[in-house]
Motif scaffolding. Structure first.
Motif, short mmCIF file in Angstrom:
data_model
loop_
_atom_site.label_atom_id
_atom_site.label_comp_id
_atom_site.label_asym_id
_atom_site.label_seq_id
_atom_site.Cartn_x
_atom_site.Cartn_y
_atom_site.Cartn_z
N ALA A 233 0.82 -1.22 0.00
CA ALA A 233 0.00 0.00 0.00
C ALA A 233 0.84 1.26 0.00
CB ALA A 233 -0.93 0.01 1.21
N GLY A 234 2.14 1.13 0.26
CA GLY A 234 3.03 2.27 0.20
C GLY A 234 3.55 2.56 -1.19
N THR A 235 3.06 1.84 -2.18
CA THR A 235 3.52 2.01 -3.55
C THR A 235 2.39 2.53 -4.44
OG1 THR A 235 2.95 -0.23 -4.28
CG2 THR A 235 5.09 0.06 -3.22
N ARG A 236 2.76 3.28 -5.43
CA ARG A 236 1.77 3.84 -6.35
C ARG A 236 1.19 2.75 -7.26
NH1 ARG A 236 3.64 9.10 -9.49
NH2 ARG A 236 3.72 9.76 -7.31
N VAL A 237 2.04 1.81 -7.68
CA VAL A 237 1.58 0.80 -8.63
C VAL A 237 0.47 -0.05 -8.01
CG1 VAL A 237 3.34 -0.89 -7.96
CG2 VAL A 237 2.31 -1.02 -10.23
N PHE A 238 0.56 -0.32 -6.70
CA PHE A 238 -0.49 -1.10 -6.05
C PHE A 238 -1.83 -0.40 -6.18
CE2 PHE A 238 -3.21 -1.78 -2.33
CZ PHE A 238 -3.41 -3.15 -2.40
N TRP A 239 -1.88 0.90 -5.92
CA TRP A 239 -3.16 1.61 -5.95
C TRP A 239 -3.70 1.76 -7.36
CZ3 TRP A 239 -5.82 1.44 -1.85
CH2 TRP A 239 -5.19 1.42 -0.61
N TYR A 240 -2.82 1.86 -8.36
CA TYR A 240 -3.28 1.86 -9.73
C TYR A 240 -3.94 0.52 -10.08
CZ TYR A 240 -0.84 6.24 -10.86
OH TYR A 240 -0.42 7.55 -10.91
N LEU A 241 -3.26 -0.57 -9.72
CA LEU A 241 -3.82 -1.90 -9.99
C LEU A 241 -5.10 -2.14 -9.20
CD1 LEU A 241 -0.53 -4.01 -10.05
CD2 LEU A 241 -1.99 -3.48 -12.01
N PHE A 242 -5.11 -1.69 -7.94
CA PHE A 242 -6.30 -1.84 -7.09
C PHE A 242 -7.47 -1.08 -7.69
CE2 PHE A 242 -9.10 -1.00 -3.54
CZ PHE A 242 -9.03 -2.14 -2.75
N ALA A 243 -7.22 0.16 -8.14
CA ALA A 243 -8.30 0.99 -8.70
C ALA A 243 -8.86 0.39 -9.98
CB ALA A 243 -7.78 2.40 -8.96
N THR A 244 -7.98 -0.08 -10.86
CA THR A 244 -8.48 -0.66 -12.12
C THR A 244 -9.25 -1.94 -11.86
OG1 THR A 244 -6.33 -1.75 -12.48
CG2 THR A 244 -6.69 0.38 -13.55
N PHE A 245 -8.79 -2.74 -10.90
CA PHE A 245 -9.51 -3.99 -10.61
C PHE A 245 -10.80 -3.72 -9.85
CE2 PHE A 245 -8.24 -8.68 -10.51
CZ PHE A 245 -8.18 -8.72 -11.89
N PHE A 246 -10.86 -2.62 -9.09
CA PHE A 246 -12.13 -2.20 -8.49
C PHE A 246 -13.16 -1.97 -9.59
CE2 PHE A 246 -15.17 1.02 -7.26
CZ PHE A 246 -15.52 0.71 -5.95
N VAL A 247 -12.73 -1.24 -10.62
CA VAL A 247 -13.62 -0.98 -11.76
C VAL A 247 -13.96 -2.27 -12.48
CG1 VAL A 247 -13.79 0.17 -14.00
CG2 VAL A 247 -12.83 1.39 -12.04
N CYS A 248 -12.98 -3.18 -12.59
CA CYS A 248 -13.24 -4.46 -13.24
C CYS A 248 -14.39 -5.19 -12.55
CB CYS A 248 -11.97 -5.32 -13.22
SG CYS A 248 -12.14 -6.89 -14.10
N GLY A 249 -14.33 -5.26 -11.21
CA GLY A 249 -15.40 -5.91 -10.47
C GLY A 249 -16.71 -5.16 -10.56
N PHE A 250 -16.64 -3.83 -10.51
CA PHE A 250 -17.84 -2.99 -10.58
C PHE A 250 -18.58 -3.23 -11.89
CE2 PHE A 250 -20.36 0.84 -10.97
CZ PHE A 250 -20.68 1.17 -9.66
N THR A 251 -17.83 -3.43 -12.97
CA THR A 251 -18.45 -3.51 -14.30
C THR A 251 -18.73 -4.95 -14.76
OG1 THR A 251 -16.22 -3.38 -15.25
CG2 THR A 251 -17.47 -1.34 -15.09
N THR A 252 -18.32 -5.96 -13.99
CA THR A 252 -18.55 -7.34 -14.42
C THR A 252 -19.52 -8.05 -13.49
OG1 THR A 252 -16.49 -8.03 -13.31
CG2 THR A 252 -16.37 -7.57 -15.67
N ASN A 253 -18.99 -8.92 -12.60
CA ASN A 253 -19.91 -9.73 -11.80
C ASN A 253 -20.73 -8.90 -10.82
OD1 ASN A 253 -17.29 -9.42 -10.65
ND2 ASN A 253 -17.75 -10.97 -9.11
N GLY A 254 -20.28 -7.68 -10.49
CA GLY A 254 -21.07 -6.84 -9.59
C GLY A 254 -22.34 -6.32 -10.23
N LEU A 255 -22.22 -5.71 -11.39
CA LEU A 255 -23.39 -5.13 -12.05
C LEU A 255 -23.98 -6.07 -13.09
CD1 LEU A 255 -25.13 -2.55 -12.25
CD2 LEU A 255 -23.67 -1.84 -14.14
N VAL A 256 -23.19 -6.43 -14.09
CA VAL A 256 -23.72 -7.27 -15.17
C VAL A 256 -24.05 -8.67 -14.67
CG1 VAL A 256 -23.17 -8.32 -17.40
CG2 VAL A 256 -22.54 -5.95 -16.96
N GLY A 257 -23.12 -9.28 -13.92
CA GLY A 257 -23.37 -10.64 -13.44
C GLY A 257 -24.56 -10.74 -12.52
N THR A 258 -24.79 -9.70 -11.70
CA THR A 258 -25.89 -9.73 -10.74
C THR A 258 -27.20 -9.21 -11.31
OG1 THR A 258 -24.29 -9.40 -8.95
CG2 THR A 258 -26.61 -8.98 -8.42
N HIS A 259 -27.14 -8.19 -12.18
CA HIS A 259 -28.36 -7.48 -12.56
C HIS A 259 -28.76 -7.58 -14.03
CE1 HIS A 259 -28.96 -5.60 -8.65
NE2 HIS A 259 -27.66 -5.33 -8.61
N LEU A 260 -27.93 -8.14 -14.89
CA LEU A 260 -28.29 -8.15 -16.30
C LEU A 260 -29.57 -8.94 -16.56
CD1 LEU A 260 -27.65 -7.29 -19.19
CD2 LEU A 260 -26.30 -9.38 -19.44
#
Length: 427
Positions: A233-260
């Motif tokens: 968590a003290g590195t920038r690359v971790f938060w970039y990867l964390f943020a993009t994967f947050f969006v990955c989950g938000f846009t896949t099994n979270g929204l489409v997988g649950t609500h499509l």
């Protein structure tokens, strides 16, 4: 300890991959089941979609938070023990749900216990297997195992949608419980702890190859898992990867997988037909994610992520305005399906490049936790928006815009230098 002999030599790694593929496939089926149970549960108990959405979001959240601890536990007590325990919890919790009568029963069975169990049978399991059994072809292998989640939808959704349509939610729970329990003997018989257990080295490695030893194999695995998070968590690359994967989950099994399926229902499309749409997406994701693994071995993973997230975001923005005709839904299924889980191989490669083979799987587990936090947020967000507005349109538009943002963030990732100093290797 005497190594137990197995056939195929180094190629036995592919037998292990096949078994883990099926474990990940069934876990994906379990995680997708609430999407087809939503309407039957509403009919049986009168529970509104925001209630079932929140229960699904709890399961998705714990699915992600369990991952990094499971990765460390696999090193501490063994991969086999961790996997067998997880399968038993998954099967037991879904079977126990047959007795539920109150909303909190749904939260405990399909939320808490199934979330924890399936969290150990997730991307971190694939990452651990890839790092432990393969020296080469890692991107391709991770692509294949990541694609198993799409195949899980392909195999399970039409079947369980048909079960839900004809018999309600209980046949769905029974089918998932039986399928999960059937994996236990396969793991017992066919999955050794590591290549050395059968007198082999990692696939593609020389005979004198010495795999890296994770610090989590000794000491307090909980403390090590949290310490790895603190350092990452003290590195920038971790938060970039964390943020993009947050969006990955938000846009896949979270929204489409649950609500499509529910979104399609609002537009006059039946459950089985909507599940067939998800299955079509599963077919194209099986192609896209496997191809993504192959591309990850050869091209800049940051640019791949940028393309994947941009295509996904545009697909989600397109859907509410598509008219939901057969042709427009096929177009959506193809575009969206091709990169459903295609983000996993390049993300794992970036995590390994930044944090090393020893810490990479645990750091990747925390990044996957970000994926599931995003998915849990989207599952709850979608249900809440549906209750407040009476439709899903704005929820899908917002998700599409987050995909475009993730595409931009992906291009900022830099793994040229180690993200943190490696810990001393234990011998």
């Amino acid at each position: 300890m005497i190594a137990q002999s197995r056939p195929f030599g180094q190629r036995y790694a592919f037998v292990v991959v096949a078994v883990i593929f099926f474990c990940l496939l069934i876990a994906a089926g379990l995680r997708s089941a609430p999407s087809v149970m939503m309407v039957p549960l509403e009919k049986s108990f009168g529970w509104h979609r925001d209630v079932t959405s929140w229960a699904a979001s709890v399961g998705i959240l714990l699915y992600g938070l369990t991952g990094p601890f499971a990765a460390a536990l696999m090193e501490r007590i063994g991969l086999r023990r961790t996997l067998l325990g997880a399968l038993a919890v998954m099967s037991g919790s879904t079977a126990l749900s047959l007795l539920m009568t109150e909303p909190w029963h749904l939260f405990i069975t399909w939320g808490v216990f199934s979330g924890i169990g399936s969290g150990a049978v997730a991307s971190v399991l694939g990452a651990t297997i890839v790092n432990r059994w393969f020296k080469t072809n890692r991107g391709l292998m991770m692509g294949l195992m990541s694609a198993s989640s799409a195949t899980g939808m392909l195999v399970f959704l039409p079947v369980i949608a048909s079960l839900a349509q004809s018999g309600g939610w209980k046949p769905v729970a029974i089918a998932v419980a039986i399928a999960t329990a059937a994996l236990i003997p396969l793991v017992l018989l066919l999955v050794p702890e590591r290549p050395a257990s059968i007198g082999q080295v990692r696939y593609g490695a020389d005979t004198d190859d010495v795999p890296p030893v994770s610090p989590a194999s000794q000491g307090n695995f909980l403390a090590h898992t949290l310490n790895t998070l603190r350092r990452a968590a003290g590195t920038r690359v971790f938060w970039y990867l964390f943020a993009t994967f947050f969006v990955c989950g938000f846009t896949t099994n979270g929204l489409v997988g649950t609500h499509l399926i529910a979104f399609c229902g609002d537009m006059g499309i039946g459950e089985v037909q909507a599940a067939g749409l998800l299955s079509m997406m599963g077919i194209f994701d099986l192609i896209g994610t496997t191809l993504s693994g192959w591309l990850t071995d050869r091209f800049d993973p940051r640019k791949l992520l940028g393309v994947y997230y941009a295509v996904r975001g545009l697909s989600l923005i397109y859907l509410p305005y598509s008219g939901f005709s057969a042709t427009s839904l096929v177009i959506f299924a193809v575009l969206y399906g091709l990169d459903w889980i295609a983000t996993v191989p390049p993300t794992l490669r970036l995590a390994n490049e930044a944090f090393g083979d020893r810490s990479g799987p645990i750091v990747f587990g925390w990044i996957v936790a970000g994926h599931q936090v995003g998915a849990a947020a989207a599952a709850a967000f979608g249900g809440t928006m549906r209750e407040l507005q009476g439709n899903y349109e704005l929820a899908f538009l917002i998700a599409g815009m987050t995909g475009i943002a993730a595409a931009c963030i992906s291009l900022l990732i830099n793994t040229d230098r180690p993200a943190f100093e490696p810990e001393p290797q234990m011998v």
